[in-house]
Design a protein around this motif. Structure first.
Motif, PDB file in Angstrom:
ATOM      1  N   ILE A  24       0.757  -1.081  -0.266  1.00 26.66           N
ATOM      2  CA  ILE A  24       0.305  -0.033  -0.269  1.00 26.66           C
ATOM      3  C   ILE A  24       1.424   1.383  -0.262  1.00 26.66           C
ATOM      4  O   ILE A  24       0.613   2.481  -1.316  1.00 26.66           O
ATOM      5  CB  ILE A  24      -0.346   0.197   1.202  1.00 26.66           C
ATOM      6  N   LEU A  25       2.011   1.192   1.317  1.00 26.20           N
ATOM      7  CA  LEU A  25       2.745   2.254   0.689  1.00 26.20           C
ATOM      8  C   LEU A  25       3.629   2.692  -0.342  1.00 26.20           C
ATOM      9  O   LEU A  25       3.346   3.721  -0.627  1.00 26.20           O
ATOM     10  CB  LEU A  25       3.815   2.126   2.007  1.00 26.20           C
ATOM     11  N   ALA A  26       4.005   1.566  -1.258  1.00 29.34           N
ATOM     12  CA  ALA A  26       3.972   1.741  -2.159  1.00 29.34           C
ATOM     13  C   ALA A  26       4.041   2.529  -3.265  1.00 29.34           C
ATOM     14  O   ALA A  26       3.924   3.387  -3.894  1.00 29.34           O
ATOM     15  CB  ALA A  26       4.995   0.391  -2.704  1.00 29.34           C
ATOM     16  N   ARG A  27       2.591   2.400  -3.026  1.00 27.25           N
ATOM     17  CA  ARG A  27       1.062   2.904  -4.255  1.00 27.25           C
ATOM     18  C   ARG A  27       0.881   4.326  -3.410  1.00 27.25           C
ATOM     19  O   ARG A  27       0.066   4.969  -4.910  1.00 27.25           O
ATOM     20  CB  ARG A  27       0.353   1.705  -4.306  1.00 27.25           C
ATOM     21  N   VAL A  28       0.692   4.554  -2.728  1.00 32.19           N
ATOM     22  CA  VAL A  28      -0.184   5.382  -2.554  1.00 32.19           C
ATOM     23  C   VAL A  28       0.534   7.233  -2.888  1.00 32.19           C
ATOM     24  O   VAL A  28      -0.277   7.692  -3.345  1.00 32.19           O
ATOM     25  CB  VAL A  28       0.204   5.600  -1.154  1.00 32.19           C
ATOM     26  N   PRO A  29       1.876   6.850  -3.061  1.00 29.96           N
ATOM     27  CA  PRO A  29       1.725   8.190  -3.896  1.00 29.96           C
ATOM     28  C   PRO A  29       1.264   8.720  -5.029  1.00 29.96           C
ATOM     29  O   PRO A  29       1.377   9.856  -5.454  1.00 29.96           O
ATOM     30  CB  PRO A  29       4.423   8.055  -3.959  1.00 29.96           C
ATOM     31  N   VAL A  30       1.191   7.489  -6.027  1.00 28.90           N
ATOM     32  CA  VAL A  30       0.668   7.111  -7.321  1.00 28.90           C
ATOM     33  C   VAL A  30      -0.244   7.823  -7.341  1.00 28.90           C
ATOM     34  O   VAL A  30      -1.603   9.066  -7.862  1.00 28.90           O
ATOM     35  CB  VAL A  30       0.435   5.623  -8.079  1.00 28.90           C
ATOM     36  N   THR A  31      -1.460   7.345  -5.637  1.00 27.23           N
ATOM     37  CA  THR A  31      -2.864   7.946  -6.294  1.00 27.23           C
ATOM     38  C   THR A  31      -3.510   9.032  -4.746  1.00 27.23           C
ATOM     39  O   THR A  31      -4.325   9.172  -6.062  1.00 27.23           O
ATOM     40  CB  THR A  31      -3.521   6.331  -5.213  1.00 27.23           C
ATOM     41  N   ALA A  32      -2.178   9.604  -4.006  1.00 25.38           N
ATOM     42  CA  ALA A  32      -2.493  10.266  -4.026  1.00 25.38           C
ATOM     43  C   ALA A  32      -2.214  11.801  -4.942  1.00 25.38           C
ATOM     44  O   ALA A  32      -2.499  12.902  -4.609  1.00 25.38           O
ATOM     45  CB  ALA A  32      -0.657  10.791  -2.578  1.00 25.38           C
ATOM     46  N   SER A  33      -1.406  11.772  -5.929  1.00 28.38           N
ATOM     47  CA  SER A  33      -1.104  12.514  -6.501  1.00 28.38           C
ATOM     48  C   SER A  33      -2.279  13.009  -7.532  1.00 28.38           C
ATOM     49  O   SER A  33      -2.554  14.096  -7.000  1.00 28.38           O
ATOM     50  CB  SER A  33       0.753  12.033  -7.255  1.00 28.38           C
ATOM     51  N   LEU A  34      -2.583  11.969  -8.212  1.00 27.22           N
ATOM     52  CA  LEU A  34      -3.882  11.524  -8.738  1.00 27.22           C
ATOM     53  C   LEU A  34      -5.137  13.194  -8.001  1.00 27.22           C
ATOM     54  O   LEU A  34      -5.678  13.524  -8.627  1.00 27.22           O
ATOM     55  CB  LEU A  34      -4.279  10.416  -9.078  1.00 27.22           C
ATOM     56  N   ILE A  35      -5.164  11.947  -6.778  1.00 30.35           N
ATOM     57  CA  ILE A  35      -6.703  12.682  -5.758  1.00 30.35           C
ATOM     58  C   ILE A  35      -6.042  13.952  -5.624  1.00 30.35           C
ATOM     59  O   ILE A  35      -7.146  15.057  -5.364  1.00 30.35           O
ATOM     60  CB  ILE A  35      -6.527  12.302  -4.566  1.00 30.35           C
ATOM     61  N   LEU A  36      -5.302  14.599  -4.862  1.00 27.34           N
ATOM     62  CA  LEU A  36      -4.337  15.935  -4.400  1.00 27.34           C
ATOM     63  C   LEU A  36      -4.706  16.756  -5.654  1.00 27.34           C
ATOM     64  O   LEU A  36      -5.373  17.755  -5.591  1.00 27.34           O
ATOM     65  CB  LEU A  36      -2.875  15.343  -4.163  1.00 27.34           C
ATOM     66  N   LEU A  37      -4.117  16.530  -7.144  1.00 31.20           N
ATOM     67  CA  LEU A  37      -4.161  17.879  -8.052  1.00 31.20           C
ATOM     68  C   LEU A  37      -5.963  17.606  -8.667  1.00 31.20           C
ATOM     69  O   LEU A  37      -6.342  18.837  -9.138  1.00 31.20           O
ATOM     70  CB  LEU A  37      -2.573  16.949  -9.460  1.00 31.20           C
ATOM     71  N   SER A  38      -6.296  16.137  -8.562  1.00 32.19           N
ATOM     72  CA  SER A  38      -7.511  16.917  -8.753  1.00 32.19           C
ATOM     73  C   SER A  38      -8.792  17.326  -8.273  1.00 32.19           C
ATOM     74  O   SER A  38      -9.638  18.137  -9.020  1.00 32.19           O
ATOM     75  CB  SER A  38      -8.357  15.165  -9.231  1.00 32.19           C
ATOM     76  N   THR A  39      -8.428  17.384  -6.639  1.00 36.05           N
ATOM     77  CA  THR A  39      -9.356  18.056  -5.813  1.00 36.05           C
ATOM     78  C   THR A  39      -8.455  19.308  -5.787  1.00 36.05           C
ATOM     79  O   THR A  39      -9.632  20.481  -6.375  1.00 36.05           O
ATOM     80  CB  THR A  39      -8.528  18.366  -4.548  1.00 36.05           C
ATOM     81  N   LEU A  40      -7.620  19.716  -5.995  1.00 36.18           N
ATOM     82  CA  LEU A  40      -7.505  21.314  -6.551  1.00 36.18           C
ATOM     83  C   LEU A  40      -8.261  22.156  -7.463  1.00 36.18           C
ATOM     84  O   LEU A  40      -8.401  23.161  -7.967  1.00 36.18           O
ATOM     85  CB  LEU A  40      -5.710  21.633  -6.694  1.00 36.18           C
ATOM     86  N   VAL A  41      -7.372  21.617  -9.023  1.00 38.37           N
ATOM     87  CA  VAL A  41      -8.188  21.818 -10.275  1.00 38.37           C
ATOM     88  C   VAL A  41     -10.355  21.818 -10.150  1.00 38.37           C
ATOM     89  O   VAL A  41     -10.607  22.888 -10.375  1.00 38.37           O
ATOM     90  CB  VAL A  41      -8.505  20.550 -10.694  1.00 38.37           C
ATOM     91  N   ILE A  42     -10.277  20.536  -9.481  1.00 43.67           N
ATOM     92  CA  ILE A  42     -11.972  20.773  -9.095  1.00 43.67           C
ATOM     93  C   ILE A  42     -12.630  22.218  -8.349  1.00 43.67           C
ATOM     94  O   ILE A  42     -13.324  22.522  -8.724  1.00 43.67           O
ATOM     95  CB  ILE A  42     -12.641  19.210  -8.252  1.00 43.67           C
TER      96      ILE A  42
END
Length: 313
Positions: free
Chosen positions: A91-109
């Motif tokens: 999970i920790l190895a994959r978190v940066p990818v999903t976190a990047s996607l959701i964080l950027l999407s949240t900022l755009v939204i």
């Protein structure tokens, strides 16, 4: 605020247990046998049964769940049935990818939705009607369909942005951002239209109030009225919509990551579900539940910051 945080922490324990129970027993209904998948079609019934005993799959469901829960309370989410890796490590190895996607999407939204909503409320007319139409389109189009369309048109036909792949921010910030533009666009479209429509309706309501007329009559600049008064008072209802959109983006991220082949939690849980890797599915489910709790807590705290009159408990 302290009381709110304590209540949320206590509630998080209950929600994690409930969600893990639901995931565990729903997964038990999914056809498939991990032992048979590991050994292959040529495996004998005896070898399959021995492996099931080694993995603890021969125990009753309640016993299996109880064993997992005791380990989870100690911080041990178990091991992957197929790879043997610790679930926490996966999970920790994959978190940066999903976190990047959701964080950027949240900022755009949040940014684009707020800007479009305010502009539509102030200007009105054709822009407001266009926003209504775009909102309906954004709600009607699922994120995975938008993702496939962007890949076909922008990545394959026009070759403007890459269709697949992910680069870590620490390795190359430019390629990291370039590789996330299309996934973020696919994940953000629906959220931007929802927030923009909510922001426009809230802003129009504020603009119609008496104190706004008084401010205009006293000669206060329109830009100051919009930014200091309209935006602040319209942000509260829009903030709730942003929070709901962020939570909903978890589901969209699962599909978007698979379309763009991003090595995030979405692809991890998809692979684990397909192979019936229950410890991994449970681990990702717990992480998603905690994410929802953190987002809701952040929204409640922001309510108090934007409006001190609001009291949350």
């Amino acid at each position: 605020m302290v009381r709110l945080i304590v209540n949320r922490l206590l509630l998080s324990i209950v929600l994690v247990v409930i969600s893990s129970i639901a995931i565990f027993f729903l997964m038990s209904l999914v056809p498939g046998d991990p032992a048979r998948s590991i050994l292959g079609a040529a495996a004998t019934p005896d070898s399959i049964e021995r492996l099931r005993q080694q993995l603890g799959l021969d125990q009753p469901l309640l016993a299996q769940y109880g064993s997992w829960l005791l380990g989870a309370l100690r911080g041990d989410l178990g091991e992957s049935v197929f790879t043997g890796d610790q679930v926490v490590t996966l999970i920790l190895a994959r978190v940066p990818v999903t976190a990047s996607l959701i964080l950027l999407s949240t900022l755009v939204i949040a940014a684009l939705g707020t800007a479009l909503g305010l502009l539509s409320a102030v200007r009105g007319g054709v822009l407001g009607k266009v926003l209504d139409v775009v909102s309906l389109v954004g709600l009607a189009l699922p994120s995975y369909w938008v993702a496939i369309l962007l890949v076909a048109l922008v990545a394959v036909a026009l070759r403007i942005f890459p269709a697949t792949g992910y680069f870590a921010f620490a390795d190359d910030p430019g390629r990291w951002l370039l590789g996330l533009i299309l996934p973020v666009a696919a994940l953000s479209l629906g959220g931007v239209t929802i927030v923009a429509k909510q922001m426009r309706d809230s802003a129009m309501d504020v603009l119609a109030r008496d104190y706004i007329r008084v401010l205009r009559a006293t000669g206060v600049r329109e830009s100051s009225i919009v930014l200091k008064h309209v935006l602040r008072n319209s942000a509260l209802p829009s903030l709730t919509v942003v929070g709901l959109t962020v939570v909903g983006s978890l589901t969209g991220a699962v599909f978007v990551e698979n379309v763009f082949v991003l090595p995030g939690l979405g692809t991890l849980v998809t692979q684990a579900t397909t192979s019936h890797d229950l410890p991994v599915v449970l681990g990702v489910g717990v992480f998603f539940t905690l994410f929802v709790i953190v987002v809701n807590l952040a929204i409640d705290l922001l309510y108090g910051v934007l409006n001190p009159k609001v009291r949350v408990s």
